[in-house]
Motif scaffolding. Structure first.
Motif, PDB file in Angstrom:
ATOM      1  N   THR A  28      38.486  44.390  56.016  1.00 31.77           N
ATOM      2  CA  THR A  28      39.798  43.855  55.697  1.00 31.77           C
ATOM      3  C   THR A  28      40.047  43.754  54.206  1.00 31.77           C
ATOM      4  OG1 THR A  28      38.959  41.588  55.811  1.00 31.77           O
ATOM      5  CG2 THR A  28      39.860  42.552  57.837  1.00 31.77           C
ATOM      6  N   PHE A  29      39.302  44.509  53.418  1.00 29.37           N
ATOM      7  CA  PHE A  29      39.432  44.424  51.953  1.00 29.37           C
ATOM      8  C   PHE A  29      40.862  44.642  51.503  1.00 29.37           C
ATOM      9  CE2 PHE A  29      38.329  44.620  47.621  1.00 29.37           C
ATOM     10  CZ  PHE A  29      38.885  45.753  47.056  1.00 29.37           C
ATOM     11  N   SER A  30      41.561  45.568  52.122  1.00 31.52           N
ATOM     12  CA  SER A  30      42.924  45.890  51.692  1.00 31.52           C
ATOM     13  C   SER A  30      43.915  44.755  51.927  1.00 31.52           C
ATOM     14  CB  SER A  30      43.409  47.154  52.400  1.00 31.52           C
ATOM     15  OG  SER A  30      43.402  46.970  53.801  1.00 31.52           O
ATOM     16  N   ASN A  31      43.511  43.731  52.652  1.00 31.24           N
ATOM     17  CA  ASN A  31      44.372  42.573  52.882  1.00 31.24           C
ATOM     18  C   ASN A  31      44.297  41.537  51.763  1.00 31.24           C
ATOM     19  OD1 ASN A  31      45.121  43.657  55.326  1.00 31.24           O
ATOM     20  ND2 ASN A  31      43.705  42.405  56.528  1.00 31.24           N
ATOM     21  N   TYR A  32      43.369  41.740  50.814  1.00 34.39           N
ATOM     22  CA  TYR A  32      43.108  40.743  49.790  1.00 34.39           C
ATOM     23  C   TYR A  32      43.611  41.185  48.422  1.00 34.39           C
ATOM     24  CZ  TYR A  32      39.948  38.365  53.027  1.00 34.39           C
ATOM     25  OH  TYR A  32      39.423  37.686  54.088  1.00 34.39           O
ATOM     26  N   ALA A  33      44.307  40.273  47.754  1.00 34.53           N
ATOM     27  CA  ALA A  33      44.533  40.435  46.331  1.00 34.53           C
ATOM     28  C   ALA A  33      43.234  40.066  45.620  1.00 34.53           C
ATOM     29  CB  ALA A  33      45.658  39.528  45.861  1.00 34.53           C
ATOM     30  N   MET A  34      42.946  40.754  44.526  1.00 29.64           N
ATOM     31  CA  MET A  34      41.667  40.586  43.847  1.00 29.64           C
ATOM     32  C   MET A  34      41.863  40.153  42.398  1.00 29.64           C
ATOM     33  SD  MET A  34      39.523  41.313  46.204  1.00 29.64           S
ATOM     34  CE  MET A  34      38.023  41.368  45.209  1.00 29.64           C
ATOM     35  N   GLY A  35      40.906  39.396  41.913  1.00 28.14           N
ATOM     36  CA  GLY A  35      40.946  38.960  40.522  1.00 28.14           C
ATOM     37  C   GLY A  35      39.582  39.075  39.867  1.00 28.14           C
ATOM     38  N   TRP A  36      39.600  39.194  38.568  1.00 30.51           N
ATOM     39  CA  TRP A  36      38.395  39.117  37.750  1.00 30.51           C
ATOM     40  C   TRP A  36      38.515  37.902  36.844  1.00 30.51           C
ATOM     41  CZ3 TRP A  36      33.924  41.801  38.054  1.00 30.51           C
ATOM     42  CH2 TRP A  36      33.921  43.029  38.720  1.00 30.51           C
ATOM     43  N   PHE A  37      37.411  37.168  36.754  1.00 31.75           N
ATOM     44  CA  PHE A  37      37.321  36.009  35.883  1.00 31.75           C
ATOM     45  C   PHE A  37      36.061  36.142  35.036  1.00 31.75           C
ATOM     46  CE2 PHE A  37      40.547  33.068  37.551  1.00 31.75           C
ATOM     47  CZ  PHE A  37      40.923  33.758  38.694  1.00 31.75           C
ATOM     48  N   ARG A  38      35.968  35.349  33.975  1.00 27.64           N
ATOM     49  CA  ARG A  38      34.748  35.361  33.171  1.00 27.64           C
ATOM     50  C   ARG A  38      34.445  33.952  32.673  1.00 27.64           C
ATOM     51  NH1 ARG A  38      36.892  38.728  27.822  1.00 27.64           N
ATOM     52  NH2 ARG A  38      38.213  37.076  26.949  1.00 27.64           N
ATOM     53  N   GLN A  39      33.166  33.735  32.424  1.00 33.84           N
ATOM     54  CA  GLN A  39      32.738  32.438  31.920  1.00 33.84           C
ATOM     55  C   GLN A  39      31.700  32.646  30.838  1.00 33.84           C
ATOM     56  OE1 GLN A  39      31.197  29.676  34.850  1.00 33.84           O
ATOM     57  NE2 GLN A  39      31.701  27.936  33.530  1.00 33.84           N
ATOM     58  N   PHE A  47      40.623  33.233  33.623  1.00 34.26           N
ATOM     59  CA  PHE A  47      41.241  34.404  34.250  1.00 34.26           C
ATOM     60  C   PHE A  47      41.190  35.594  33.300  1.00 34.26           C
ATOM     61  CE2 PHE A  47      44.085  36.915  36.664  1.00 34.26           C
ATOM     62  CZ  PHE A  47      45.044  37.425  35.813  1.00 34.26           C
ATOM     63  N   VAL A  48      40.912  36.777  33.862  1.00 29.66           N
ATOM     64  CA  VAL A  48      40.910  38.011  33.083  1.00 29.66           C
ATOM     65  C   VAL A  48      42.007  38.960  33.581  1.00 29.66           C
ATOM     66  CG1 VAL A  48      39.597  40.064  32.427  1.00 29.66           C
ATOM     67  CG2 VAL A  48      38.449  37.827  32.588  1.00 29.66           C
ATOM     68  N   ALA A  49      41.987  39.264  34.887  1.00 32.27           N
ATOM     69  CA  ALA A  49      42.936  40.230  35.426  1.00 32.27           C
ATOM     70  C   ALA A  49      43.038  40.052  36.934  1.00 32.27           C
ATOM     71  CB  ALA A  49      42.509  41.658  35.104  1.00 32.27           C
ATOM     72  N   ALA A  50      44.152  40.527  37.493  1.00 30.69           N
ATOM     73  CA  ALA A  50      44.364  40.459  38.931  1.00 30.69           C
ATOM     74  C   ALA A  50      45.119  41.697  39.393  1.00 30.69           C
ATOM     75  CB  ALA A  50      45.121  39.199  39.319  1.00 30.69           C
ATOM     76  N   THR A  58      49.749  44.390  38.802  1.00 30.95           N
ATOM     77  CA  THR A  58      48.593  43.865  38.077  1.00 30.95           C
ATOM     78  C   THR A  58      49.047  42.797  37.096  1.00 30.95           C
ATOM     79  OG1 THR A  58      48.785  45.594  36.385  1.00 30.95           O
ATOM     80  CG2 THR A  58      47.277  46.023  38.218  1.00 30.95           C
ATOM     81  N   ASP A  59      48.103  42.002  36.654  1.00 28.31           N
ATOM     82  CA  ASP A  59      48.383  40.979  35.653  1.00 28.31           C
ATOM     83  C   ASP A  59      47.133  40.800  34.803  1.00 28.31           C
ATOM     84  OD1 ASP A  59      49.417  37.477  35.663  1.00 28.31           O
ATOM     85  OD2 ASP A  59      49.840  39.112  34.273  1.00 28.31           O
ATOM     86  N   TYR A  60      47.328  40.438  33.534  1.00 30.47           N
ATOM     87  CA  TYR A  60      46.216  40.320  32.610  1.00 30.47           C
ATOM     88  C   TYR A  60      46.358  39.071  31.747  1.00 30.47           C
ATOM     89  CZ  TYR A  60      45.396  45.230  33.726  1.00 30.47           C
ATOM     90  OH  TYR A  60      45.151  46.413  34.386  1.00 30.47           O
ATOM     91  N   ALA A  61      45.211  38.549  31.344  1.00 30.78           N
ATOM     92  CA  ALA A  61      45.212  37.504  30.331  1.00 30.78           C
ATOM     93  C   ALA A  61      45.620  38.128  28.999  1.00 30.78           C
ATOM     94  CB  ALA A  61      43.828  36.879  30.219  1.00 30.78           C
ATOM     95  N   GLY A  66      45.971  45.261  27.245  1.00 31.33           N
ATOM     96  CA  GLY A  66      45.939  46.440  26.393  1.00 31.33           C
ATOM     97  C   GLY A  66      44.536  46.978  26.163  1.00 31.33           C
ATOM     98  N   ARG A  67      43.511  46.179  26.476  1.00 31.91           N
ATOM     99  CA  ARG A  67      42.114  46.625  26.327  1.00 31.91           C
ATOM    100  C   ARG A  67      41.415  46.777  27.672  1.00 31.91           C
ATOM    101  NH1 ARG A  67      38.411  43.547  24.036  1.00 31.91           N
ATOM    102  NH2 ARG A  67      39.404  41.557  24.574  1.00 31.91           N
ATOM    103  N   PHE A  68      41.777  45.947  28.641  1.00 32.19           N
ATOM    104  CA  PHE A  68      41.135  45.963  29.949  1.00 32.19           C
ATOM    105  C   PHE A  68      42.104  46.545  30.982  1.00 32.19           C
ATOM    106  CE2 PHE A  68      37.629  42.505  29.674  1.00 32.19           C
ATOM    107  CZ  PHE A  68      37.282  42.925  28.408  1.00 32.19           C
TER     108      PHE A  68
END
Length: 123
Positions: A28-39, A47-50, A58-61, A66-68
């Motif tokens: 069911t992966f295609s049913n999920y919105a995904m995000g990347w975070f960092r610590q 938050f980094v990107a979604a 898409t959305d970015y921090a 412009g870089r990621f």
């Protein structure tokens, strides 16, 4: 529910590039919105990107815009994060996360998390 496993972290020189992968188990992966975070050490997870379920949105921090680039391949159950022009301040543990609705940019909005992968940028 999916389970997430990140890979691709490592050591890279400042100005270099790196691509992280997040492999999801389940059909069911295609049913999920995904995000990347960092610590980073001593700091809160940020938050980094979604990316939306189909990858059209898409959305970015501001710090990485412009870089990621975030992308996904639903046929491979994988979401990617490519970082270019990496800076020492990009050093962190990067984690992917999943949720069932688009759009979300905060930690508390995501339900499922991977274990993270370390990215180190040398100056």
């Amino acid at each position: 529910q999916v389970q997430l496993v990140e890979s691709g972290g490592g050591l890279v020189q400042a100005g270099g590039s790196l691509t992280l992968s997040c492999l999801a188990s389940g059909r069911t992966f295609s049913n999920y919105a995904m995000g990347w975070f960092r610590q980073a050490p001593g700091l809160e997870r940020e938050f980094v990107a979604a990316i939306s379920t189909g990858g059209r949105s898409t959305d970015y921090a501001d710090s990485v815009r412009g870089r990621f680039t975030i992308s996904r391949d639903n046929a491979k159950n994988t979401v990617y994060l490519t970082g270019n022009s990496l800076k020492p301040e990009d050093k962190a543990v990067y984690s992917c996360a999943a949720r069932t609705f688009w759009k979300a940019t905060t930690v508390g909005e995501y339900d499922i998390w991977g274990q993270g992968t370390q990215v180190t940028v040398s100056s």
